[in-house]
Motif scaffolding. Structure first.
Motif, PDB file in Angstrom:
ATOM      1  N   HIS A 132       0.830  -1.201   0.000  1.00 17.75           N
ATOM      2  CA  HIS A 132       0.000   0.000   0.000  1.00 17.75           C
ATOM      3  C   HIS A 132       0.867   1.254   0.000  1.00 17.75           C
ATOM      4  O   HIS A 132       2.028   1.227   0.414  1.00 17.75           O
ATOM      5  N   PHE A 159      -4.036   4.509   0.632  1.00 18.11           N
ATOM      6  CA  PHE A 159      -4.186   4.813  -0.786  1.00 18.11           C
ATOM      7  C   PHE A 159      -4.021   3.520  -1.580  1.00 18.11           C
ATOM      8  O   PHE A 159      -3.108   2.753  -1.326  1.00 18.11           O
ATOM      9  N   GLY A 160      -4.902   3.290  -2.539  1.00 18.20           N
ATOM     10  CA  GLY A 160      -4.701   2.165  -3.441  1.00 18.20           C
ATOM     11  C   GLY A 160      -3.777   2.564  -4.573  1.00 18.20           C
ATOM     12  O   GLY A 160      -3.642   3.744  -4.899  1.00 18.20           O
ATOM     13  N   ASN A 184      -4.093   2.292  -7.692  1.00 16.36           N
ATOM     14  CA  ASN A 184      -4.730   2.848  -8.885  1.00 16.36           C
ATOM     15  C   ASN A 184      -5.599   4.064  -8.586  1.00 16.36           C
ATOM     16  O   ASN A 184      -6.329   4.527  -9.446  1.00 16.36           O
ATOM     17  N   GLU A 185      -5.517   4.562  -7.396  1.00 14.31           N
ATOM     18  CA  GLU A 185      -6.379   5.686  -7.036  1.00 14.31           C
ATOM     19  C   GLU A 185      -5.916   6.967  -7.716  1.00 14.31           C
ATOM     20  O   GLU A 185      -4.739   7.337  -7.646  1.00 14.31           O
ATOM     21  N   ARG A 241      -3.156   9.889  -6.298  1.00 17.16           N
ATOM     22  CA  ARG A 241      -2.378   9.388  -5.161  1.00 17.16           C
ATOM     23  C   ARG A 241      -1.006  10.049  -5.140  1.00 17.16           C
ATOM     24  O   ARG A 241      -0.389  10.278  -6.189  1.00 17.16           O
TER      25      ARG A 241
END
Length: 403
Positions: free
Chosen positions: A364, A379-380, A382-383, A386
Motif C-alpha cells: 500500500h 491509498f490504493g 490505482n487511485e 495518489r
C-alpha cells in the motif's frame, strides 16, 4: 566547574537526562547545520524537478530524434550521465548528503565523554524499565562493514572508544540536519502512519509484544509504545553505538525499549514470539539474499494472528521510468549498492518465498499524517491523484497470519 562525574553523581536519583541535548553547537556550527539542511532540501526537492524538465525538453527529444528508446531507468541514466545538468545535480546532492553528517561531528566529539557516562548510567539504572543487550562477538555483515552507508562517516557500527555512542549521535543528530527542512517528514513519522493505519484496519488489534528490525536508535519504535499501551517493544540492530545511544534516549523519554545487538538474518527469539513485526527503510540496505533470510525469520517469529508491516522504497514495477531513475541514484552515489537490486524484486514474490500466504499479503501507499491529517484509509495503487512515496505517502508491504 563541576566535572562530568560530579554532574552525573548529582543526578543519580533523578530521571536520565537528555543525551541529545549534550552536544551543544556553537553559533557558527548552527549556521553551518542550517545551511547544510537547506542545501540538501534544494538538492533533493528542487533540483530533481529542474533536472526532469531538462530531460523532457532538451535531452529526450534529442535522443528520440536519433531513434534511442527511453523507456526504462537504465536508458534514462545512459542519456543523462554525461549531461552537465545531471553531473551538477549529482555533485551537489552528494556533497550536501555528506555535509549533513559532518556538520554535527565537532559538537559530538566535544560532548562525547559526558554522553558515554550518561549512556552508562542509563544502562545501570534503567528507570523506564527498558534493557540493553550487546554482543561484542557479533560479526557485522559485509553490507554494513565495507562502506559508509548513506555517506555517514563511520557508518552505524564503528567504535572509537569503550562504550562508544558517537555513531549513534552522528546518525541521529545528523539526520535532524538531513531532514529538518524536508516536507512531510518527522522522526517516528513512519511509525505514526503505520500504527494509525493498523488501528483503522484492525480495530481489535492490540499487540502484546513487537519487534522493530534495523531499529537504529529506536526512534521509529517509540511511537508504537504510545500507540499500543502495554506493548513489550523490542528492537534489533548490528550497531552497538546506535543501541547504546537509543537506550539512553528511550530511558530519558520514559519509554521502556528492549534493544539487542543482533543480525536480523538469524535472531535468538523463540518461534511465534511477536504479534507485530515492523521495519523502516531497512531492506534496501541489505542484499537480496539477506532479505530472503530476514523475511523467513519474520515468518518464524510471527505468532498466529500477528501482522508484519515493512516501510520501504517502492518497487521498480510500481513506478514510471523517470521515478525509477530518480530512486536508483543512491545505488551509484550514496553508498547503497543493494538499492536497485532490492527495488527490482516483487514484494509479493518475496513474501511467498518466505512462507506467507498470497491472499494475506499486501502492498500500500499510506498517507503521511503531515500531508493528510484527516485521512485514515490507505491509498490504493490505482487511485487517481495518489501521492508518490516521499511526497506525502509511504510505501509499505507485509502480511499477516491467520489466528
Amino acid at each position: 566547574m563541576a566535572s562530568t562525574a560530579d554532574r552525573l553523581s548529582e543526578r543519580r536519583n533523578s530521571v536520565i537526562p537528555d543525551i541529545e541535548a549534550l552536544p551543544e553547537s556553537t553559533l557558527d556550527e548552527r549556521g553551518r547545520q542550517r545551511f547544510c539542511s537547506a542545501l540538501r532540501r534544494f538538492a533533493i526537492q528542487d533540483m530533481p524537478e529542474m533536472l526532469h524538465k531538462d530531460f523532457d525538453h532538451r535531452v529526450a527529444p534529442a535522443r528520440q530524434s536519433e531513434g534511442v528508446p527511453l523507456d526504462d531507468a537504465l536508458a534514462i541514466e545512459d542519456a543523462m550521465e554525461g549531461e552537465a545538468s545531471y553531473r551538477f545535480y549529482s555533485t551537489l546532492r552528494y556533497n550536501a548528503q555528506e555535509m549533513c553528517f559532518q556538520s554535527v561531528q565537532e559538537p559530538i566529539e566535544r560532548a562525547l565523554p559526558e554522553m558515554i557516562d550518561l549512556a552508562r548510567a542509563a544502562q545501570e539504572r534503567n528507570p523506564a524499565g527498558g534493557s540493553l543487550r550487546l554482543d561484542p562477538a557479533l560479526p557485522v555483515p559485509d553490507y554494513v562493514s565495507q562502506l559508509d552507508v548513506h555517506l555517514t562517516p563511520g557508518c552505524f557500527h564503528k567504535e572509537w572508544v569503550a562504550d562508544d555512542v558517537a555513531q549513534g549521535a552522528v546518525v541521529a543528530l545528523g539526520a535532524r540536519v538531513f531532514s529538518a527542512s524536508m516536507s512531510h517528514r518527522s522522526w517516528g513519522g513512519v511509525a505514526k502512519v503505520i500504527s494509525r493505519w493498523l488501528k483503522h484496519e484492525r480495530h481489535e488489534f492490540a499487540p502484546t509484544r513487537m519487534l522493530d528490525i534495523g531499529t537504529s536508535s529506536g526512534k521509529n519504535l517509540m511511537p508504537y509504545v504510545q500507540a499500543f499501551p502495554g506493548v513489550e517493544a523490542h528492537g534489533v540492530d548490528v550497531g552497538a553505538p546506535l543501541l547504546r545511544y537509543g537506550h539512553a534516549v528511550a530511558e530519558h523519554e520514559g519509554i521502556p525499549l528492549h534493544l539487542s545487538q543482533q543480525n536480523a538474518e538469524a535472531l535468538d527469539f523463540p518461534d511465534g514470539h511477536f504479534d507485530l513485526i515492523v521495519s523502516s527503510f531497512f531492506f534496501h540496505e541489505i542484499t537480496v539474499d539477506a532479505t530472503r533470510k530476514v523475511l523467513a525469520e519474520c515468518r518464524r517469529l510471527l505468532r498466529p494472528g500477528g501482522i508484519m508491516v515493512h516501510q520501504e522504497l517502492p518497487a521498480t514495477c510500481l513506478v514510471d521510468a523517470w521515478e525509477d531513475f530518480f530512486w536508483n541514484w543512491d545505488t551509484e552515489h550514496n553508498n547503497e549498492p543493494n538499492y536497485t537490486d532490492f527495488r527490482a524484486q516483487d514484494p509479493a514474490v518475496l513474501l511467498e518465498e518466505a512462507g506467507f500466504e498470497p491472499e494475506r499479503n499486501f502492498a500500500h501507499l499510506l498517507p503521511d499524517l503531515g500531508a493528510y491529517p484527516d485521512r485514515a484509509e490507505a491509498f490504493g495503487w490505482n487511485e487517481p491523484g495518489r501521492p508518490r512515496h516521499g511526497k506525502g505517502a509511504w510505501y509499505v508491504f507485509g502480511s499477516s497470519l491467520p489466528s
